[in-house]
Scaffold this active site. Structure first.
Site, PDB file in Angstrom:
ATOM      1  N   LYS A 175      32.155  31.670   1.947  1.00 23.73           N
ATOM      2  CA  LYS A 175      32.825  32.123   3.173  1.00 23.73           C
ATOM      3  C   LYS A 175      31.912  33.007   4.024  1.00 23.73           C
ATOM      4  O   LYS A 175      31.791  32.794   5.239  1.00 23.73           O
ATOM      5  CB  LYS A 175      34.114  32.869   2.799  1.00 23.73           C
TER       6      LYS A 175
ATOM      7  N   THR B  23      28.654  33.189   3.866  1.00 23.21           N
ATOM      8  CA  THR B  23      27.537  32.346   4.298  1.00 23.21           C
ATOM      9  C   THR B  23      27.922  31.547   5.539  1.00 23.21           C
ATOM     10  O   THR B  23      27.141  31.430   6.488  1.00 23.21           O
ATOM     11  CB  THR B  23      27.143  31.390   3.155  1.00 23.21           C
TER      12      THR B  23
ATOM     13  N   ARG C 138      32.095  42.665   6.150  1.00 23.84           N
ATOM     14  CA  ARG C 138      32.303  43.884   5.372  1.00 23.84           C
ATOM     15  C   ARG C 138      31.032  44.285   4.619  1.00 23.84           C
ATOM     16  O   ARG C 138      30.140  43.476   4.393  1.00 23.84           O
ATOM     17  CB  ARG C 138      33.434  43.674   4.352  1.00 23.84           C
TER      18      ARG C 138
ATOM     19  N   LYS D 183      31.165  39.252  -9.024  1.00 22.57           N
ATOM     20  CA  LYS D 183      31.353  38.580  -7.737  1.00 22.57           C
ATOM     21  C   LYS D 183      30.059  38.414  -6.948  1.00 22.57           C
ATOM     22  O   LYS D 183      29.859  37.446  -6.234  1.00 22.57           O
ATOM     23  CB  LYS D 183      32.378  39.363  -6.905  1.00 22.57           C
TER      24      LYS D 183
ATOM     25  N   ALA E 156      40.282  42.205  -0.627  1.00 22.46           N
ATOM     26  CA  ALA E 156      41.478  41.520  -0.127  1.00 22.46           C
ATOM     27  C   ALA E 156      42.522  41.300  -1.209  1.00 22.46           C
ATOM     28  O   ALA E 156      43.679  41.035  -0.895  1.00 22.46           O
ATOM     29  CB  ALA E 156      41.101  40.182   0.498  1.00 22.46           C
TER      30      ALA E 156
ATOM     31  N   PHE F 202      38.510  36.617   0.286  1.00 24.08           N
ATOM     32  CA  PHE F 202      39.129  35.631  -0.609  1.00 24.08           C
ATOM     33  C   PHE F 202      39.801  34.505   0.177  1.00 24.08           C
ATOM     34  O   PHE F 202      39.358  34.144   1.255  1.00 24.08           O
ATOM     35  CB  PHE F 202      40.085  36.311  -1.594  1.00 24.08           C
TER      36      PHE F 202
ATOM     37  N   PHE G 137      26.943  21.048  -0.528  1.00 19.12           N
ATOM     38  CA  PHE G 137      26.114  21.197  -1.725  1.00 19.12           C
ATOM     39  C   PHE G 137      25.325  19.902  -1.920  1.00 19.12           C
ATOM     40  O   PHE G 137      25.781  18.820  -1.541  1.00 19.12           O
ATOM     41  CB  PHE G 137      26.983  21.463  -2.958  1.00 19.12           C
TER      42      PHE G 137
ATOM     43  N   TRP H  92      23.494  26.605   4.825  1.00 21.46           N
ATOM     44  CA  TRP H  92      22.848  27.255   3.682  1.00 21.46           C
ATOM     45  C   TRP H  92      21.393  26.801   3.576  1.00 21.46           C
ATOM     46  O   TRP H  92      20.496  27.609   3.353  1.00 21.46           O
ATOM     47  CB  TRP H  92      23.604  26.922   2.385  1.00 21.46           C
TER      48      TRP H  92
END
Length: 559
Positions: free
Chosen positions: A74, A76, A97, A108, A276, A304, A384, A412
């Protein structure tokens, strides 16, 4: 396939520009920035005040499906989209954040993006950064110390030591501190009582800093914190122990937004960091509203999945700050769809179109939920290498069947070049005027009805269940004038239910409410559901085992 560099290796090779140059692109004079080295700075309150008459840009929310061990990306995607919008000629700022040290050294990971869609300096951002979290921790614990000191010196306010609700905090995962007994050791150390620690990102001070409009608002909110109750159950506030002004002094720099840059030298505000799952999960109101005065587009994220982060972004942050999002992006991956469809993590590399289709209802639920707020949606498929054409097409077809569009994004690996199509779609949605944003429930709805509304409309459960003591507590707060506050649901991020192992799109489940806490300063009621913890623990093999300094003195292992 070419060698894949680690996130920190990519970040270390970045060609950063001086932060004063990044600020100049936004029209921020050098004298209105407080540099922290050459690559990060705080924006002055005077400058923020000077741009308040500017027209607002368009606000774009990036959210996601429920997180899985397969990874979604998210942050990224948030960073990539900001770079993509700048690439197609739009003036865009990213608002995300700050990272908490606990998850960084736990499981995480960090909060700076990944691959070629990162904010830098990544290592500073994921460690001490500009010291905001330390200031929040210290301000919180100053209040804790003042409470016990007041009791020690005679307890003039008549605090019932059994009803001190203010806990302590630290920015680390440490399950041993969840429940403690303090003030042991004799008369000189005070009156023994039960207490405990939360992680800093669950602190009400963190929420207050992120929801305050300026220092004056911050100080008032700090004074409104309920710290304890007397024997007659009347509340005692932080202002009663004369803590709020000193706390504001500790936070005077922390409240100013931090300016950094992406790998492509685009501006990013990184400020605040409530989780969150146990807090409201959004960056600061000051950062977001300032960015909106400086850019055509502001891309922000909520923590999240959309059931937690987006719901709180809409129902708490947007409601309180008067924000109106123009569009939302929901991040999903083929891998996560397969995992929701029952595939084990070790088998995700093999093509399995049927599992993709079986897992898609989780994404579908999030699309429907965001639409309930009147916000138009586009899905970003974070690519991916193992994704096959057939799997991607199955995911696109599912989303099309819901009246939305899914776009393959390769940010990415390719940076902004890999996300141009999504950037154009976001502009189309934002400029269409299709957003008819409205919160899920009205202010005057009773508190437990607000909880049930979220359970039934967002989680698709049958009802929230709570003991009489919890319901009585909510009724008591309504009588005391707090009934108009929004509710902040604290529950597992992994499922629409309170069972982290129940993937997909379950329906009809009950949501047990274990505890409620009144965050009167922040301006919401925290509703703790299931087994969620406000002080996480470390996993059996924490990330810290792989974080070290190499022979050149550079950090390895941060992600």
């Amino acid at each position: 396939m070419a060698e894949v560099k680690s996130d920190i290796a990519i970040a270390r090779a970045a060609k950063k520009k001086p932060i004063l140059e990044i600020g100049a692109k936004l029209g921020i004079p050098a004298e209105q920035m407080v540099p922290y080295g050459h690559d990060k700075a705080k924006i002055s309150a005077d400058f923020i005040k000077s741009v308040q008459k500017n027209k607002d840009g368009k606000l774009i929310l990036v959210t996601a499906i429920n997180p899985t061990p397969a990874g979604e990306g998210k942050t990224t995607t948030t960073v990539g989209l900001g770079d993509g919008l700048n690439r197609i000629g739009k003036k865009a700022i990213i608002c995300i954040r700050e990272a908490s040290l606990g998850p960084n050294f736990g499981m995480k990971g960090g909060a700076a993006g990944g691959g070629y869609a990162q904010v830098v300096p990544m290592d500073d951002m994921n460690l001490h950064f500009t010291g905001d979290f330390h200031a929040i921790t210290t301000a919180h614990n100053l209040l804790s110390a003042l409470i016990d000191n007041h009791i020690y010196w005679g307890n003039e306010l008549g605090i019932d030591t059994r009803r001190v609700t203010w806990r302590r905090v630290m920015d680390m995962n440490d399950r041993a501190l969840r429940e403690i007994v303090c003030s042991l050791g004799g008369v000189a150390n005070g009156y023994p009582r039960e207490a405990g620690f939360d992680i800093t990102v669950a602190s009400e001070v963190m929420a207050i800093l992120c929801l305050s409009r300026d220092l004056k608002d911050l100080e008032k909110r700090l004074g409104d914190i309920i710290i304890a109750y007397r024997r007659d159950k009347t509340p005692v506030y932080a202002r009663d122990v004369k803590a709020h002004r000193a706390m504001a002094v500790l936070l005077k720099d922390a409240i100013q937004p931090n300016l950094v840059q992406t790998l492509e030298n685009n501006p990013a505000f990184v400020h605040g960091g409530p989780f969150a799952n146990i807090a409201h999960g959004c960056n600061s109101v000051m950062a977001t509203t300032t960015a909106l005065k400086l850019a055509d587009y502001v891309v922000t994220e909520a923590g999240f999945g959309a059931d937690l982060g987006a719901e709180k972004f809409f129902d708490i942050k947007c409601r309180k700050a008067g924000l109106k999002p123009a569009a939302a992006v929901i991040v999903a991956t083929v891998r996560a769809m397969k995992m929701n469809g029952g595939v084990k993590k070790e088998d995700l590399g093999a093509e399995n179109v049927e599992a993709v289709k079986k897992g898609c209802p989780n994404l579908g639920r999030h699309i429907e939920n965001v639409h309930q707020f009147g916000v138009p949606v586009v899905v970003a498929i974070n690519h991916f290498y193992s994704d096959t054409d057939a799997e991607i097409e199955a995911l696109k077809a599912y989303v099309k069947g819901l009246g939305a569009e899914a776009i393959l994004c390769k940010h990415w690996a390719q940076g902004s070049a890999g996300i141009e199509e999504l950037a154009h779609k976001v502009v189309q949605l934002a400029e269409s005027g299709a957003s008819q944003f409205a919160p899920l429930y009205p202010d005057d709805m009773p508190l437990f009805e607000k909880v049930n509304t979220i359970v039934q409309r967002i989680y698709r459960g049958s009802e929230a269940i709570a003991d009489k003591s919890v319901r009585d507590q909510l009724h008591g707060w309504e009588k005391a004038g707090y009934g108009n506050l929004p509710v902040c649901m604290a529950k597992t991020q992994y499922s629409f239910s309170t069972d982290p192992n129940l993937r997909g799109a379950p329906t009809g489940h009950t949501v047990p409410v274990r505890e409620v806490r009144l965050a009167a300063g922040a301006g919401f009621v925290v509703v703790i559901c299931g087994e969620i913890m406000t002080m996480p623990g470390l996993p059996s093999k924490p990330s810290s085992e792989n974080i070290f300094l190499n022979d050149d003195g550079n950090i390895e292992g941060l992600s």
